[in-house]
Scaffold this active site. Structure first.
Site, short mmCIF file in Angstrom:
data_model
loop_
_atom_site.label_atom_id
_atom_site.label_comp_id
_atom_site.label_asym_id
_atom_site.label_seq_id
_atom_site.Cartn_x
_atom_site.Cartn_y
_atom_site.Cartn_z
N GLY A 72 9.06 -114.38 -13.43
CA GLY A 72 8.95 -115.06 -12.14
C GLY A 72 10.02 -116.11 -11.92
O GLY A 72 10.72 -116.11 -10.91
N ASP A 93 14.08 -111.51 -23.25
CA ASP A 93 12.77 -111.04 -22.82
C ASP A 93 12.46 -109.79 -23.62
O ASP A 93 13.34 -108.97 -23.83
CB ASP A 93 12.74 -110.74 -21.31
CG ASP A 93 11.34 -110.83 -20.74
OD1 ASP A 93 10.43 -110.19 -21.31
OD2 ASP A 93 11.14 -111.54 -19.74
N LEU A 102 6.43 -106.99 -9.53
CA LEU A 102 7.40 -106.89 -8.42
C LEU A 102 7.06 -107.79 -7.24
O LEU A 102 7.91 -108.01 -6.37
CB LEU A 102 7.53 -105.43 -7.98
CG LEU A 102 7.97 -104.47 -9.08
CD1 LEU A 102 8.10 -103.05 -8.53
CD2 LEU A 102 9.29 -104.89 -9.71
N GLN A 103 5.86 -108.31 -7.19
CA GLN A 103 5.45 -109.24 -6.12
C GLN A 103 6.25 -110.54 -6.18
O GLN A 103 6.33 -111.28 -5.22
CB GLN A 103 3.93 -109.47 -6.26
CG GLN A 103 3.36 -110.71 -5.64
CD GLN A 103 3.13 -111.81 -6.67
OE1 GLN A 103 3.68 -111.75 -7.77
NE2 GLN A 103 2.32 -112.80 -6.32
N ARG A 104 6.87 -110.86 -7.33
CA ARG A 104 7.61 -112.11 -7.45
C ARG A 104 8.87 -112.01 -8.30
O ARG A 104 9.75 -112.85 -8.18
CB ARG A 104 6.69 -113.20 -8.06
CG ARG A 104 6.26 -112.87 -9.48
CD ARG A 104 5.04 -113.65 -9.92
NE ARG A 104 4.66 -113.23 -11.26
CZ ARG A 104 4.05 -112.08 -11.55
NH1 ARG A 104 3.75 -111.24 -10.59
NH2 ARG A 104 3.78 -111.76 -12.79
N LYS A 117 12.84 -105.53 -19.40
CA LYS A 117 13.16 -106.57 -18.41
C LYS A 117 14.54 -107.16 -18.64
O LYS A 117 15.27 -107.46 -17.69
CB LYS A 117 12.12 -107.71 -18.48
CG LYS A 117 10.84 -107.41 -17.76
CD LYS A 117 10.01 -108.69 -17.62
CE LYS A 117 8.69 -108.36 -16.97
NZ LYS A 117 7.82 -109.56 -16.83
N ASP A 161 5.96 -118.43 -19.58
CA ASP A 161 4.69 -118.54 -18.87
C ASP A 161 3.53 -118.85 -19.81
O ASP A 161 2.38 -118.70 -19.46
CB ASP A 161 4.40 -117.23 -18.12
CG ASP A 161 4.32 -116.05 -19.09
OD1 ASP A 161 4.56 -116.24 -20.29
OD2 ASP A 161 4.01 -114.94 -18.62
N ASN A 162 3.83 -119.27 -21.05
CA ASN A 162 2.71 -119.56 -21.96
C ASN A 162 3.04 -120.79 -22.79
O ASN A 162 4.21 -121.11 -23.03
CB ASN A 162 2.40 -118.36 -22.85
CG ASN A 162 3.54 -118.05 -23.80
OD1 ASN A 162 3.65 -118.67 -24.87
ND2 ASN A 162 4.41 -117.13 -23.43
N CYS A 219 -0.87 -117.53 -15.00
CA CYS A 219 -0.71 -116.87 -13.71
C CYS A 219 -1.39 -115.50 -13.71
O CYS A 219 -1.87 -115.03 -12.69
CB CYS A 219 0.76 -116.74 -13.36
SG CYS A 219 1.52 -118.32 -12.95
N CYS A 373 -14.59 -110.36 -19.19
CA CYS A 373 -13.72 -111.00 -18.20
C CYS A 373 -12.49 -110.11 -18.04
O CYS A 373 -12.61 -108.89 -18.12
CB CYS A 373 -13.35 -112.42 -18.62
SG CYS A 373 -12.44 -112.52 -20.17
#
Ligand SMILES: [Zn+2]
Length: 415
Positions: A72, A93, A102-104, A117, A161-162, A219, A373
């Site tokens: 992102g 990566d 692909l949304q971001r 990636k 992201d972590n 996220c 969950c």
């Protein structure tokens, strides 16, 4: 959101004001010998800015920047760093492009799904600017390679992201004396800063301890507005360019807090902590940690205890259902997630209602309770609460709904 006002959240500290003097630093990189005719044409809009000029562009040409993560934040960061003419761009990566990226993650496209990636991002960078040398690190950043990789670069852009990787990036940067530009995103909120222990605080000065497991959703668990990546990624690139060329006042010792719903950017002073375990006066962390995952703890100790001998696989749940076992399947995710995909026969009771005790009366004592969950983290926390409340036979589903999709019904959408 109307009930928020500047300074409301006490952790935000002292606000900074435009024009308030901060810190000005010399350029990080020496200028390259020259720009070619093609480069002069390409970068002309930079060259005519009085603060940049040919010299600033030559510094960018000589710069080596590593972007940790091509997701992102890495997407806009890499694209603008490439376009700006940063001479060497490293991309690290280990992941592959997934449809839900692909949304971001705009550096990747539809035809890149399933591709590495790092490779996909490298191809986009080459398309944006063929004068950039791209170095692909198609690997997991870990304590064994992080120093060697970081030492090849002038500056790090952290798009992870972590928390485990974030603390490792910080620790390695501080130990190597490297500056890095950090950013984080969640739903409509973004944060960014420059951490450089020689001139200001590090990430541990701001966040000495990782949050308790399960407190701060990722996220993947909580969602993120796609365009938020561009807002925060562009701050990161702006800061990278300023540091490399020595222009302006970098975000050292300041935290930028962006609220997309209010459409506000606020700068907040952050101080170097003299007691910081890493960059303080008497550091206790003098080398990389053995295990950052362990340091950040995927689940709490209570949850780790609760799941022992009380965990079933998605396949076992399916067998129980097919055999007509008398069970109640409780989905502890949030309503928005339940709307996206659900395991047949499940009832929704969000985790917080179980942790607060509100939902306990809704659960039968005489039937097998099965919790699940998305990934198995929240259900483990809920399981610990249920066991403490006397539901001794309760179990949870390892890997959550994502495992169900993988093992039982691949036709359902993973999210
Ligand atoms: Zn520190």
């Amino acid at each position: 959101m109307a009930d928020r006002y500047p300074g409301e959240r006490q952790w935000l500290g002292t606000p900074t004001y435009p024009g308030e003097s901060t810190v000005s630093l010399p350029p990080l990189v020496e200028p390259a010998a020259e720009l070619t005719v093609d480069e002069v044409r390409r970068y002309s809009r930079h060259l005519i800015i009085p603060d940049v000029r040919v010299e600033g562009q030559k510094r960018l040409k000589n710069s080596r920047v590593l972007c940790v993560g091509a997701g992102g934040l890495g997407s806009p960061a890499l694209m603008y760093l490439a376009a700006a003419g940063v001479g060497t761009l490293g991309i690290i990566d280990f992941d592959t492009v997934d449809e839900s990226n692909l949304q971001r993650q705009i550096i990747h496209g539809q035809s890149d799904i399933g591709r590495s990636k790092a490779e996909s991002a490298a191809a986009s960078v080459r398309e944006i600017n063929p004068y950039v040398d791209v170095v692909v690190h198609n690997t997991v950043l870990d304590r064994d390679n992080v120093r060697e990789i970081f030492s090849q670069y002038d500056l790090i852009v952290d798009g992870t992201d972590n928390f485990a990787t974030r603390y490792m990036v910080n620790d390695a940067a501080v130990l190597l004396g490297k500056p890095y530009v950090w950013g984080s995103i969640y739903r409509f909120d973004g944060q960014a800063s420059v951490f450089w222990a020689e001139h200001g605080p590090c990430y541990r000065c701001l966040y000495p301890e990782p949050p308790p497991p399960g407190m701060v959703p990722s996220c993947a668990e909580g969602g993120v507005l796609g365009v938020l990546c561009a807002s925060v990624g562009s701050i990161q690139v702006t800061e990278a360019i300023k540091l490399l060329t020595g222009i302006g006042e970098p975000l050292v010792g300041r935290l930028m807090v962006y609220d997309a719903l209010e459409m506000t950017y606020r700068g907040v002073k952050i101080r170097k902590d003299p007691n910081c375990a890493l960059c303080g006066e008497h550091p206790t962390v003098t080398d990389l940690l053995e295990d950052y995952e362990d340091f950040c703890g995927a689940i709490s100790d209570e949850a780790a205890d609760a799941v022992v001998d009380s965990t079933i696989t998605a396949g076992e749940l399916k067998e129980w259902q097919d055999a007509g076992k008398d069970l109640i399947l409780v989905d502890v995710r949030e309503p928005a997630e339940y709307d996206i995909v659900r395991i047949p026969g499940s009832v929704l009771i969000p985790k917080d209602r179980i942790l607060s005790g509100d939902a306990l009366a809704e659960l039968p004592q005489d039937r097998q309770v099965v919790l699940h969950c998305k990934t198995g983290v929240r259900s483990a926390e809920a399981l610990a609460a249920l066991k403490a409340a006397g539901f001794r036979d309760a179990v949870h589903v390892q890997g959550g709904v994502l495992s169900w999709i993988k093992q039982v019904d691949p036709s359902l959408p993973a999210y």
